[in-house]
Scaffold this motif. Structure first.
Motif: not given
Length: 260
Positions: A39-58
């Motif tokens: 469950k740690n892995e599943e929850i980490s995957g859920f959060i990290n998947n979304i947070i990764g989208a905020f690493d943005l560079r134009v």
């Protein structure tokens, strides 16, 4: 559960319980540890998947705001791609001294916003100034991603995230902000099974219950006052035979517990 690395999610306590008369202690430890780690892995995957989208560079080098059409396209795509996002916005970080003062967009004001309420874009009248909000200030002043503690709304538990947006020269050109609905994490816990009698808790940084896998039992307690849960919230790991604790649950039943 403490998420390490670049995502300071504060603390979520994940607790597993099992009736004492079901298995030997070593068997219980293995079952609980495996489920908690999964469950740690599943929850980490859920959060990290979304947070990764905020690493943005134009893709440009000028220190100018992102084009308005590009802002709307980006936010609309983020909202469509990540259903857990309830809201996303871009916030101005550039002081435009060339315009007349009454025409300037203040630093900290949203320039575009999309949400489940406004899937086609929020009206200008609803755009707000976030200059004094901690999430904006960390992304703006410290140029670091900000992830809030869990908070609660009528929709359920939520988290906020804000991240700096850079150009090719590493100049700050905007802050990307979002509100994450944690119902997906709730479902991960609710759908968990620990034999016929075991169950899982997921707690926030203050000991309040985010989700559990025991739908037949009503749980409203704050678990921070419960010694075992409090130790998990403070960052201790309670896995394996040596980490287990035995005590009476909130329903006065004997349990053996593990947590991370």
């Amino acid at each position: 559960m403490v998420f390490v690395g670049i995502f300071p999610l504060i603390i979520l306590g994940l607790l597993a319980f099992y009736s004492l008369n079901i298995f030997h202690r070593f068997d219980i430890a293995a079952i609980e540890d495996n489920l908690i780690n999964q469950k740690n892995e599943e929850i980490s995957g859920f959060i990290n998947n979304i947070i990764g989208a905020f690493d943005l560079r134009v893709g440009y080098i000028s220190s100018t705001p992102i084009d308005g059409n590009d802002q709307h396209f980006l936010l609309k795509e983020l909202l469509k791609t990540y259903p857990a996002l309830d809201e996303v916005s871009l916030i101005n970080t550039i002081e435009d001294k060339e315009r007349l003062e009454e025409q300037r967009i203040p630093v900290g004001r949203e320039t575009a916003k999309y949400s489940t309420v406004y899937p086609d874009g929020a009206p200008d009248a609803t755009l707000t100034n976030k200059n004094q909000i901690e999430s904006f200030q960390q992304a703006f002043s410290e140029k670091k991603i900000y992830i809030s503690p869990v908070y609660y709304t009528l929709k359920g538990p939520m988290m906020s995230v804000s991240a700096p947006v850079f150009n090719k020269n590493n100049d700050l050109v905007a802050v990307l902000s979002g509100e994450i609905n944690l119902s997906g994490i709730q479902k991960i816990i609710q759908n968990s099974r620990l034999g016929n009698f075991g169950y899982l808790y997921l707690l926030d940084q203050n000991g309040f219950l985010i989700s559990h896998s025991q739908p037949s039992k009503i749980i409203t307690a704050n678990f921070k006052n419960q010694f075992f849960a409090d130790s998990i919230i403070k960052g201790e790991r309670k896995l394996g035979v040596k980490g287990q604790s035995r005590y009476q649950s909130v329903w006065e039943e004997p349990v053996v517990a593990a947590g991370d």
